[in-house]
Design a protein around this motif. Structure first.
Motif, PDB file in Angstrom:
ATOM      1  N   SER A 128       0.824  -1.217   0.000  1.00 44.87           N
ATOM      2  CA  SER A 128       0.000   0.000   0.000  1.00 44.87           C
ATOM      3  C   SER A 128       0.855   1.263   0.000  1.00 44.87           C
ATOM      4  O   SER A 128       0.533   2.254   0.680  1.00 44.87           O
ATOM      5  CB  SER A 128      -0.944   0.006   1.207  1.00 44.87           C
ATOM      6  OG  SER A 128      -1.788  -1.129   1.187  1.00 44.87           O
ATOM      7  N   VAL A 129       1.938   1.239  -0.758  1.00 48.29           N
ATOM      8  CA  VAL A 129       2.793   2.423  -0.856  1.00 48.29           C
ATOM      9  C   VAL A 129       2.045   3.493  -1.650  1.00 48.29           C
ATOM     10  O   VAL A 129       1.658   3.249  -2.795  1.00 48.29           O
ATOM     11  CB  VAL A 129       4.131   2.089  -1.536  1.00 48.29           C
ATOM     12  CG1 VAL A 129       4.990   3.334  -1.668  1.00 48.29           C
ATOM     13  CG2 VAL A 129       4.866   1.004  -0.750  1.00 48.29           C
ATOM     14  N   PRO A 130       1.826   4.670  -1.073  1.00 50.57           N
ATOM     15  CA  PRO A 130       1.079   5.716  -1.783  1.00 50.57           C
ATOM     16  C   PRO A 130       1.817   6.197  -3.031  1.00 50.57           C
ATOM     17  O   PRO A 130       3.035   6.027  -3.168  1.00 50.57           O
ATOM     18  CB  PRO A 130       0.969   6.841  -0.740  1.00 50.57           C
ATOM     19  CG  PRO A 130       1.217   6.182   0.575  1.00 50.57           C
ATOM     20  CD  PRO A 130       2.185   5.066   0.290  1.00 50.57           C
ATOM     21  N   GLN A 131       1.080   6.828  -3.931  1.00 55.83           N
ATOM     22  CA  GLN A 131       1.645   7.279  -5.202  1.00 55.83           C
ATOM     23  C   GLN A 131       2.796   8.251  -4.991  1.00 55.83           C
ATOM     24  O   GLN A 131       3.817   8.172  -5.692  1.00 55.83           O
ATOM     25  CB  GLN A 131       0.573   7.928  -6.062  1.00 55.83           C
ATOM     26  CG  GLN A 131       1.095   8.394  -7.422  1.00 55.83           C
ATOM     27  CD  GLN A 131      -0.005   8.923  -8.322  1.00 55.83           C
ATOM     28  OE1 GLN A 131      -1.187   8.703  -8.074  1.00 55.83           O
ATOM     29  NE2 GLN A 131       0.383   9.621  -9.369  1.00 55.83           N
ATOM     30  N   ALA A 132       2.666   9.178  -4.030  1.00 53.23           N
ATOM     31  CA  ALA A 132       3.732  10.159  -3.807  1.00 53.23           C
ATOM     32  C   ALA A 132       5.043   9.471  -3.427  1.00 53.23           C
ATOM     33  O   ALA A 132       6.119   9.851  -3.914  1.00 53.23           O
ATOM     34  CB  ALA A 132       3.317  11.139  -2.711  1.00 53.23           C
ATOM     35  N   GLU A 133       4.953   8.438  -2.596  1.00 54.59           N
ATOM     36  CA  GLU A 133       6.149   7.703  -2.196  1.00 54.59           C
ATOM     37  C   GLU A 133       6.706   6.871  -3.353  1.00 54.59           C
ATOM     38  O   GLU A 133       7.923   6.735  -3.499  1.00 54.59           O
ATOM     39  CB  GLU A 133       5.857   6.813  -0.984  1.00 54.59           C
ATOM     40  CG  GLU A 133       5.860   7.544   0.341  1.00 54.59           C
ATOM     41  CD  GLU A 133       4.578   8.328   0.598  1.00 54.59           C
ATOM     42  OE1 GLU A 133       3.687   8.333  -0.289  1.00 54.59           O
ATOM     43  OE2 GLU A 133       4.462   8.924   1.675  1.00 54.59           O
ATOM     44  N   ARG A 134       5.821   6.318  -4.166  1.00 52.68           N
ATOM     45  CA  ARG A 134       6.287   5.559  -5.330  1.00 52.68           C
ATOM     46  C   ARG A 134       7.029   6.470  -6.304  1.00 52.68           C
ATOM     47  O   ARG A 134       8.053   6.084  -6.878  1.00 52.68           O
ATOM     48  CB  ARG A 134       5.117   4.861  -6.021  1.00 52.68           C
ATOM     49  CG  ARG A 134       4.404   3.823  -5.170  1.00 52.68           C
ATOM     50  CD  ARG A 134       3.547   2.873  -5.997  1.00 52.68           C
ATOM     51  NE  ARG A 134       2.593   3.525  -6.862  1.00 52.68           N
ATOM     52  CZ  ARG A 134       1.357   3.887  -6.498  1.00 52.68           C
ATOM     53  NH1 ARG A 134       0.948   3.684  -5.243  1.00 52.68           N
ATOM     54  NH2 ARG A 134       0.545   4.453  -7.364  1.00 52.68           N
ATOM     55  N   GLU A 135       6.514   7.657  -6.475  1.00 52.23           N
ATOM     56  CA  GLU A 135       7.181   8.595  -7.383  1.00 52.23           C
ATOM     57  C   GLU A 135       8.504   9.085  -6.806  1.00 52.23           C
ATOM     58  O   GLU A 135       9.472   9.316  -7.551  1.00 52.23           O
ATOM     59  CB  GLU A 135       6.252   9.759  -7.704  1.00 52.23           C
ATOM     60  CG  GLU A 135       5.055   9.333  -8.555  1.00 52.23           C
ATOM     61  CD  GLU A 135       4.203  10.486  -9.021  1.00 52.23           C
ATOM     62  OE1 GLU A 135       4.541  11.646  -8.695  1.00 52.23           O
ATOM     63  OE2 GLU A 135       3.199  10.229  -9.722  1.00 52.23           O
ATOM     64  N   ILE A 138      10.931   6.410  -7.656  1.00 54.02           N
ATOM     65  CA  ILE A 138      11.351   6.524  -9.056  1.00 54.02           C
ATOM     66  C   ILE A 138      12.416   7.601  -9.207  1.00 54.02           C
ATOM     67  O   ILE A 138      13.476   7.364  -9.804  1.00 54.02           O
ATOM     68  CB  ILE A 138      10.141   6.848  -9.953  1.00 54.02           C
ATOM     69  CG1 ILE A 138       9.192   5.655 -10.022  1.00 54.02           C
ATOM     70  CG2 ILE A 138      10.597   7.239 -11.361  1.00 54.02           C
ATOM     71  CD1 ILE A 138       7.865   5.977 -10.693  1.00 54.02           C
ATOM     72  N   ARG A 139      12.157   8.791  -8.674  1.00 53.55           N
ATOM     73  CA  ARG A 139      13.097   9.897  -8.839  1.00 53.55           C
ATOM     74  C   ARG A 139      14.456   9.585  -8.199  1.00 53.55           C
ATOM     75  O   ARG A 139      15.502   9.961  -8.741  1.00 53.55           O
ATOM     76  CB  ARG A 139      12.506  11.187  -8.253  1.00 53.55           C
ATOM     77  CG  ARG A 139      11.363  11.759  -9.078  1.00 53.55           C
ATOM     78  CD  ARG A 139      10.996  13.161  -8.623  1.00 53.55           C
ATOM     79  NE  ARG A 139      10.411  13.167  -7.293  1.00 53.55           N
ATOM     80  CZ  ARG A 139       9.108  13.001  -7.040  1.00 53.55           C
ATOM     81  NH1 ARG A 139       8.262  12.829  -8.045  1.00 53.55           N
ATOM     82  NH2 ARG A 139       8.660  13.039  -5.801  1.00 53.55           N
ATOM     83  N   HIS A 140      14.427   8.878  -7.074  1.00 55.54           N
ATOM     84  CA  HIS A 140      15.693   8.526  -6.409  1.00 55.54           C
ATOM     85  C   HIS A 140      16.564   7.657  -7.310  1.00 55.54           C
ATOM     86  O   HIS A 140      17.737   7.967  -7.547  1.00 55.54           O
ATOM     87  CB  HIS A 140      15.413   7.796  -5.095  1.00 55.54           C
ATOM     88  CG  HIS A 140      16.647   7.200  -4.480  1.00 55.54           C
ATOM     89  ND1 HIS A 140      17.585   7.944  -3.808  1.00 55.54           N
ATOM     90  CD2 HIS A 140      17.104   5.911  -4.472  1.00 55.54           C
ATOM     91  CE1 HIS A 140      18.578   7.158  -3.399  1.00 55.54           C
ATOM     92  NE2 HIS A 140      18.305   5.920  -3.787  1.00 55.54           N
ATOM     93  N   TRP A 141      15.989   6.566  -7.818  1.00 55.88           N
ATOM     94  CA  TRP A 141      16.797   5.626  -8.596  1.00 55.88           C
ATOM     95  C   TRP A 141      17.157   6.184  -9.968  1.00 55.88           C
ATOM     96  O   TRP A 141      18.267   5.923 -10.468  1.00 55.88           O
ATOM     97  CB  TRP A 141      16.067   4.292  -8.720  1.00 55.88           C
ATOM     98  CG  TRP A 141      15.941   3.594  -7.405  1.00 55.88           C
ATOM     99  CD1 TRP A 141      14.803   3.320  -6.704  1.00 55.88           C
ATOM    100  CD2 TRP A 141      17.027   3.091  -6.593  1.00 55.88           C
ATOM    101  NE1 TRP A 141      15.097   2.696  -5.520  1.00 55.88           N
ATOM    102  CE2 TRP A 141      16.443   2.543  -5.425  1.00 55.88           C
ATOM    103  CE3 TRP A 141      18.406   3.069  -6.741  1.00 55.88           C
ATOM    104  CZ2 TRP A 141      17.215   1.969  -4.409  1.00 55.88           C
ATOM    105  CZ3 TRP A 141      19.176   2.494  -5.733  1.00 55.88           C
ATOM    106  CH2 TRP A 141      18.576   1.950  -4.589  1.00 55.88           C
ATOM    107  N   VAL A 142      16.274   6.955 -10.565  1.00 56.67           N
ATOM    108  CA  VAL A 142      16.603   7.583 -11.851  1.00 56.67           C
ATOM    109  C   VAL A 142      17.735   8.590 -11.664  1.00 56.67           C
ATOM    110  O   VAL A 142      18.685   8.631 -12.455  1.00 56.67           O
ATOM    111  CB  VAL A 142      15.367   8.258 -12.465  1.00 56.67           C
ATOM    112  CG1 VAL A 142      15.762   9.120 -13.660  1.00 56.67           C
ATOM    113  CG2 VAL A 142      14.345   7.210 -12.892  1.00 56.67           C
TER     114      VAL A 142
END
Length: 223
Positions: A128-135, A138-142
């Motif tokens: 249940s990871v919220p969208q803000a945390e998922r994004e 993404i930004r961290h690994w990119v």
């Protein structure tokens, strides 16, 4: 195999892996048919038995050439390069090929898998990871991956417009879709001026422009 047999690319307009292959096909000047595989609609067409029979991983892209089926974007691109060697997508010298493959694999093996749709869906479904945390994920690994690529590009003695000299190749096929994803999720490209310069040089070419997600037949009218 007859080189003139029809090429069919099973693709999704916003898939960065499929985007890589579209660029390679265009650079080779090869005509192909796009077979859309919608990854989200109706639970994802990639999960249907028909598509799983074609690609057991349920991933795009899948390239069909005549009766043969090819999977995994980097393997597909190297198949295209070996089957249609002009213009080449890999340098002539072994040490340069190793460098280009390392750049390509930094994207395809290290950055992209962590941000793949199925990974993000797992984070949401299982924890249940919220969208803000998922994004943020993404930004961290990119950002980490682009920082490494920026250093690798700056360290290269070549002064060409692309990842390796004055012609685009395998590394550029991978870098441009990754930059698209970075921009999609709001990654600041200012710390990566060489990446931004190479990306701009690529997108100025018609082969890259035609491969853009928004220019695909399955792209929605409003994005």
């Amino acid at each position: 195999m007859n080189d003139s047999e029809t090429l069919k690319l099973h693709s999704y307009w916003r898939s960065s892996a499929a985007y890589r292959v579209r660029i390679a096909l265009n650079l080779k000047g090869l005509a192909y048919e796009t077979v859309p595989v919608h990854l989200v609609q109706d639970g994802g067409r990639q999960h249907t038995p028909e598509y799983r029979a074609l690609n057991p991983q349920g991933l795009v892209p899948t390239l069909v050439h005549g009766a043969r089926v090819y999977r995994q974007s980097l393997a597909i691109i190297e198949y295209l390069d070996e089957t249609w060697p002009t213009p080449p997508l890999l340098p002539a010298r072994a040490r340069d090929r190793a460098r280009v493959r390392a750049l390509a694999q930094t994207v395809a093996c290290d950055i992209h898998p962590l941000n793949n749709l199925r990974v993000l869906q797992f984070l949401e479904r299982e924890w249940s990871v919220p969208q803000a945390e998922r994004e943020l994920w993404i930004r961290h690994w990119v950002s980490e991956g682009l920082a490494a690529i920026e250093t690798l590009l700056q360290d290269h003695p070549s002064t060409g417009s692309f990842c390796d000299g004055e012609a685009p190749g395998l590394a550029d096929c991978c870098l441009v879709p990754q930059v698209f994803n970075a921009q999609r999720f709001g990654v600041d490209l200012a710390p990566y001026p060489t990446v931004a310069r190479v990306n701009a040089a690529c997108l100025a070419l018609p082969e890259f422009d035609a491969a853009r997600p928004e220019n695909q037949p399955d792209a929605p009218a409003s994005q």
